[in-house]
Design a protein around this motif. Structure first.
Motif, PDB file in Angstrom:
ATOM      1  N   ASN A 210     -11.092  -4.493   2.546  1.00  0.00           N
ATOM      2  CA  ASN A 210     -11.542  -4.263   1.165  1.00  0.00           C
ATOM      3  C   ASN A 210     -12.012  -5.570   0.536  1.00  0.00           C
ATOM      4  O   ASN A 210     -12.329  -5.626  -0.638  1.00  0.00           O
ATOM      5  CB  ASN A 210     -10.427  -3.615   0.335  1.00  0.00           C
ATOM      6  CG  ASN A 210      -9.205  -4.517   0.194  1.00  0.00           C
ATOM      7  OD1 ASN A 210      -9.189  -5.653   0.669  1.00  0.00           O
ATOM      8  ND2 ASN A 210      -8.182  -4.016  -0.466  1.00  0.00           N
TER       9      ASN A 210
ATOM     10  N   SER B 143      -4.168  -4.795   6.541  1.00  0.00           N
ATOM     11  CA  SER B 143      -5.191  -5.213   5.567  1.00  0.00           C
ATOM     12  C   SER B 143      -5.980  -6.397   6.102  1.00  0.00           C
ATOM     13  O   SER B 143      -5.580  -7.050   7.071  1.00  0.00           O
ATOM     14  CB  SER B 143      -4.524  -5.609   4.257  1.00  0.00           C
ATOM     15  OG  SER B 143      -3.720  -6.759   4.459  1.00  0.00           O
ATOM     16  N   ASP B 144      -7.079  -6.692   5.415  1.00  0.00           N
ATOM     17  CA  ASP B 144      -7.854  -7.865   5.824  1.00  0.00           C
ATOM     18  C   ASP B 144      -7.050  -9.147   5.568  1.00  0.00           C
ATOM     19  O   ASP B 144      -7.174 -10.115   6.323  1.00  0.00           O
ATOM     20  CB  ASP B 144      -9.236  -7.914   5.163  1.00  0.00           C
ATOM     21  CG  ASP B 144      -9.211  -7.758   3.652  1.00  0.00           C
ATOM     22  OD1 ASP B 144      -8.144  -7.454   3.089  1.00  0.00           O
ATOM     23  OD2 ASP B 144     -10.281  -7.942   3.036  1.00  0.00           O
ATOM     24  N   GLY B 145      -6.199  -9.140   4.552  1.00  0.00           N
ATOM     25  CA  GLY B 145      -5.367 -10.321   4.310  1.00  0.00           C
ATOM     26  C   GLY B 145      -4.466 -10.635   5.494  1.00  0.00           C
ATOM     27  O   GLY B 145      -4.214 -11.805   5.817  1.00  0.00           O
TER      28      GLY B 145
ATOM     29  N   MET C  36     -10.521  -8.170  -0.359  1.00  0.00           N
ATOM     30  CA  MET C  36      -9.721  -8.690  -1.471  1.00  0.00           C
ATOM     31  C   MET C  36      -8.365  -9.136  -0.960  1.00  0.00           C
ATOM     32  O   MET C  36      -7.824  -8.535  -0.035  1.00  0.00           O
ATOM     33  CB  MET C  36      -9.545  -7.598  -2.532  1.00  0.00           C
ATOM     34  CG  MET C  36      -8.757  -8.010  -3.765  1.00  0.00           C
ATOM     35  SD  MET C  36      -9.407  -9.435  -4.664  1.00  0.00           S
ATOM     36  CE  MET C  36     -10.980  -8.802  -5.206  1.00  0.00           C
ATOM     37  N   GLN C  37      -7.854 -10.213  -1.549  1.00  0.00           N
ATOM     38  CA  GLN C  37      -6.488 -10.677  -1.287  1.00  0.00           C
ATOM     39  C   GLN C  37      -5.846 -11.060  -2.610  1.00  0.00           C
ATOM     40  O   GLN C  37      -6.464 -10.903  -3.660  1.00  0.00           O
ATOM     41  CB  GLN C  37      -6.502 -11.858  -0.315  1.00  0.00           C
ATOM     42  CG  GLN C  37      -7.067 -11.475   1.045  1.00  0.00           C
ATOM     43  CD  GLN C  37      -6.914 -12.545   2.103  1.00  0.00           C
ATOM     44  OE1 GLN C  37      -7.740 -12.657   2.986  1.00  0.00           O
ATOM     45  NE2 GLN C  37      -5.841 -13.344   2.042  1.00  0.00           N
TER      46      GLN C  37
ATOM     47  N   TYR D 202       0.825  -1.210   0.000  1.00  0.00           N
ATOM     48  CA  TYR D 202       0.000   0.000   0.000  1.00  0.00           C
ATOM     49  C   TYR D 202       0.865   1.268   0.000  1.00  0.00           C
ATOM     50  O   TYR D 202       0.348   2.355   0.225  1.00  0.00           O
ATOM     51  CB  TYR D 202      -0.880   0.052   1.240  1.00  0.00           C
ATOM     52  CG  TYR D 202      -2.200  -0.690   1.199  1.00  0.00           C
ATOM     53  CD1 TYR D 202      -2.261  -2.038   0.886  1.00  0.00           C
ATOM     54  CD2 TYR D 202      -3.396  -0.038   1.526  1.00  0.00           C
ATOM     55  CE1 TYR D 202      -3.475  -2.723   0.906  1.00  0.00           C
ATOM     56  CE2 TYR D 202      -4.608  -0.713   1.546  1.00  0.00           C
ATOM     57  CZ  TYR D 202      -4.641  -2.058   1.234  1.00  0.00           C
ATOM     58  OH  TYR D 202      -5.841  -2.730   1.266  1.00  0.00           O
TER      59      TYR D 202
ATOM     60  N   SER E 235     -11.567 -12.050  -0.175  1.00  0.00           N
ATOM     61  CA  SER E 235     -11.058 -12.525   1.114  1.00  0.00           C
ATOM     62  C   SER E 235     -11.872 -13.659   1.716  1.00  0.00           C
ATOM     63  O   SER E 235     -11.318 -14.596   2.290  1.00  0.00           O
ATOM     64  CB  SER E 235     -11.011 -11.370   2.119  1.00  0.00           C
ATOM     65  OG  SER E 235     -10.200 -10.331   1.623  1.00  0.00           O
TER      66      SER E 235
HETATM   67 MG   LIG Z   1      -7.457  -6.822   1.222  1.00  0.00          MG
END
Ligand SMILES: [Mg+2]
Ligand SMILES: Cc1ncc(C[n+]2csc(CCOP(=O)(O)OP(=O)(O)O)c2C)c(N)n1
Lengths: 283, 357
Positions: free
Chosen positions: A184, A153-155, A186-187, A77, A192
């Motif tokens: 978000n 991040s969510d990852g 997404m990974q 990021y 995700s």
């Molecule tokens: Mg993500």
């Protein structure tokens, strides 16, 4: 010049800041032609609220001891952080066009030794929160009342070290820790929830001893309220703000494109993207 | 001491404060095109070179057709390690374990306990640095049949140290009973994939993914686990190499022909156990300089493995040199720039070898 303050009469609105962060990110994205554009557009509002509402720092002295620390755990990021560091006057705007090029101070993955205002070398994901725990312990030891923010991040919620750090922060009652999670959805391999489902999130953090809030991460007003609540909380607990964001937010034709962790934008589309962004700019 | 911050590019770069005084305006001129870091996925192929897409993924699909016990497991990097090809073909044998490399390795060990043969993928940095203990105690100490196949070995991305596995071989060479394989090109990767599938025991394979150069089909060569093969003979220097550095060594050898330097290339894709017999046989032949070329730090890789082999056998070549990455955290930047900077491009290797002759 003192500490940045938002009370300047002519200060741009947070929406305008977010617009400029997105514009900077698009300009950097164009240098590479592809990359983490959708993430940067998605997280721009969170960064606007952080850097122009919540954080204490001195643009001309990024290593000022009295600053709040802002850790970018998610090295990829970096494009988003450079965009806000430029808007904050910490990185000169003319370096933008060097993004990811040889010998630039703005490499594609954020690293401490390259960029003013970059606190840690992230990128090996899942390490930011643990470093934040140590910084919080250190600041407390020094008698400092400054906050440590960790943007993840969510990852990164998949990683074991994240939860080791979360448990540790709860155990140490780190009231000077504010973790921001960019959800978000997404990974690298796709959405995700399909990669590894980490919900229900607020309940998990609370069970680890945290004060948890969940907000629309593209609603600047909601973000401001969440930052205020996190900072004002008297309870000695680490605080997490779970930010649900929309990838590519602000550029409608990219928002609706098939979402991708590493987005390809064709050469002729960059100008269109800037125009689309401009069209949505609030006067 | 903490690493100091870099200076801004150009001596007269305006300070951030000066920029802010000007209103933080963006420069109006169009962006110049420069050499960019671009993708993780930067190809190793030079302009016009023949390549093959996803040799690992396609070879694994072929292997798995007759081997129902073969499963694929990844840590959110299926698409970036070509394991998604396997996943598309055998969706119910493909395990997306999330970005959790430590758990990935333990789960692979568990699968192997139950008789399955997991091919697990992530990037080399995350397997070697983050998951080492989990591989050691969850897989290798028990001799479990797991194949750990990792993309971005050595310097194959311009992303900087977080993704550059410059010491993965050094780390894994220290692990008893682990076979280490470092294929050169698409052909080598396909054949190595079949060979490690046929081998009973834990393996670490350095993976070239995406459009992988195809080179070795022009030579009389085939991959055999545990064997080094002479792919080119020469009178002045013996290069012992692994991975894509064999391709670079073959190019460098051609460049050096112009200087009347004759170079032999011994490709040693199995780094552990090392084919000491072949290395000693070649090193004993006629007073040649020995150059070990590897896509890895000078510390702890093929170079030191070969040096130890020679010393223990009392074989002293005319000279011993290493073409390898420095013992340092490397820069970020475009891959061709970095390969040149750190001496592992064909041209840089030829220049070094010429200076050593
Ligand atoms: Mg993500
Ligand atoms: C420890 C670690 N494992 C794997 C990777 C490779 N990787 C880079 S980004 C990424 C996806 C992680 O999810 P997230 O950050 O949510 O992705 P995004 O929202 O940017 O698509 C992965 C697996 C990494 N950088 N670090």
């Amino acid at each position: 010049m003192g500490e940045r303050t938002t009370t300047l009469a002519n200060a741009p609105s947070l929406e305008e800041r977010a617009y400029r962060i997105r514009r900077n990110a698009l300009r950097m994205g164009e240098v590479q032609g592809q990359g983490y554009i959708a993430q940067a557009l998605g997280v721009a509002d969170v960064l606007a609220a952080a850097y122009f509402h919540a954080l204490r720092y001195r643009p001309e002295d990024p290593e000022w001891e009295g600053r709040d620390r802002f850790l970018l755990s998610i090295g990829h990021y970096a494009i988003a952080l450079y965009a806000v560091l430029i808007e904050a006057g910490i990185v000169p705007a003319d370096e933008l066009e060097t993004y990811g090029t040889d010998d630039s101070r703005l490499p594609m993955s954020g690293m401490a030794a390259y960029t003013p205002g970059m606190e840690i070398s992230g990128g090996s994901l899942g390490i930011g929160l643990g470093i934040a725990v140590g910084m919080c312990l250190g600041l407390k030891r020094k008698g400092s009342d400054r906050f440590v923010y960790n943007l993840m991040s969510d990852g990164e919620l998949d990683e074991g070290p994240t939860w080791e750090a979360a448990m540790s922060a709860g155990h140490w009652k780190l009231g000077n820790l504010i973790c921001l999670v960019d959800v978000n959805r997404m990974q690298a391999d796709g959405p995700s929830t399909g990669v590894l489902n980490s919900e229900p999130l607020p309940e998990k953090w609370e069970a680890f001893g945290w004060h948890a809030q969940r907000v629309d991460g593209n609603d600047v007003g909601a973000l401001v309220r969440a930052f205020d609540a996190a900072r004002a909380l008297e309870e000695p607990k680490p605080r997490v703000i779970i930010c649900d964001t929309k990838m590519a937010k602000g550029v409608p034709f990219l928002e609706t494109r098939e979402k991708s962790h590493f987005m390809r934008v064709e050469q002729h589309e960059w100008a269109q993207a800037l125009e689309a962004l401009e069209a949505g700019r609030k006067a | 001491m903490r690493r100091a911050k870099r200076m801004p590019p150009g001596a007269q770069a305006p300070t951030a404060a000066e920029q802010a005084a000007e209103g933080g305006q963006l420069p109006g001129q169009p962006l110049k095109k420069r050499l960019t870091t671009s993708a993780m996925i930067a190809s190793l192929a030079s302009e016009g070179q023949r390549t093959k897409p996803a040799p690992f993924g396609h070879a694994l699909v072929e292997v798995a057709k007759n081997r129902p016990e073969v499963v694929g497991m990844t840590a959110d990097l299926g698409k970036y390690t070509d394991l998604h090809i396997f996943g598309r073909e055998f969706p119910d044998r493909y395990y997306q374990m999330g970005m959790a490399e430590q758990n990935l390795m333990l789960a692979a060990g568990g699968m192997a306990h139950e008789g399955f043969v997991p091919f697990v993928t992530t990037y080399a940095v995350f397997a070697s640095r983050r998951a080492y203990d989990f591989i050691s105690q969850g897989i290798v100490e028990e001799g479990l049949n797991v194949k750990i196949c990792c993309a971005l070995p050595g310097l194959t991305t311009g992303y900087g140290p977080s993704h550059q596995a410059t010491e993965d071989v050094a780390i894994f060479r220290g692990m008893p009973d682990l076979t280490i394989v470092d294929p050169c090109d698409a052909l080598d990767t396909e054949q190595a994939t079949r060979a490690i599938a046929a081998h009973d025991g834990p393996v670490y394979m350095r993976l070239l993914r995406g459009n992988v150069p195809l080179v070795l089909d022009e030579y009389d060569y085939s991959f055999e686990l545990g064997k080094a093969k002479l792919v080119r003979d020469g009178a002045d220097a013996l290069v012992v190499s692994s991975g894509f550095m064999t391709m670079r060594a073959l190019e460098a050898a051609k460049l050096l022909e112009a200087d009347r330097v004759s170079v032999a290339v011994l490709h040693s894709p199995t780094i552990k156990p090392l084919d000491e017999e072949a290395i000693l046989r070649e090193a004993r032949r006629g007073g040649r300089m020995v150059v070990v070329a590897e896509n890895h730090s000078v510390i702890g890789g093929l170079g030191e493995a070969v040096a130890g082999t020679l010393l223990r056998a009392g074989v002293a070549p005319a000279a011993f040199r290493q073409v390898a990455l420095p013992d340092a955290f490397l820069d970020a930047g475009a891959l061709p720039t970095l390969h040149d900077r750190y001496g592992i491009s064909a041209e840089a290797m030829a220049r070094s070898m010429k200076s050593w002759m």
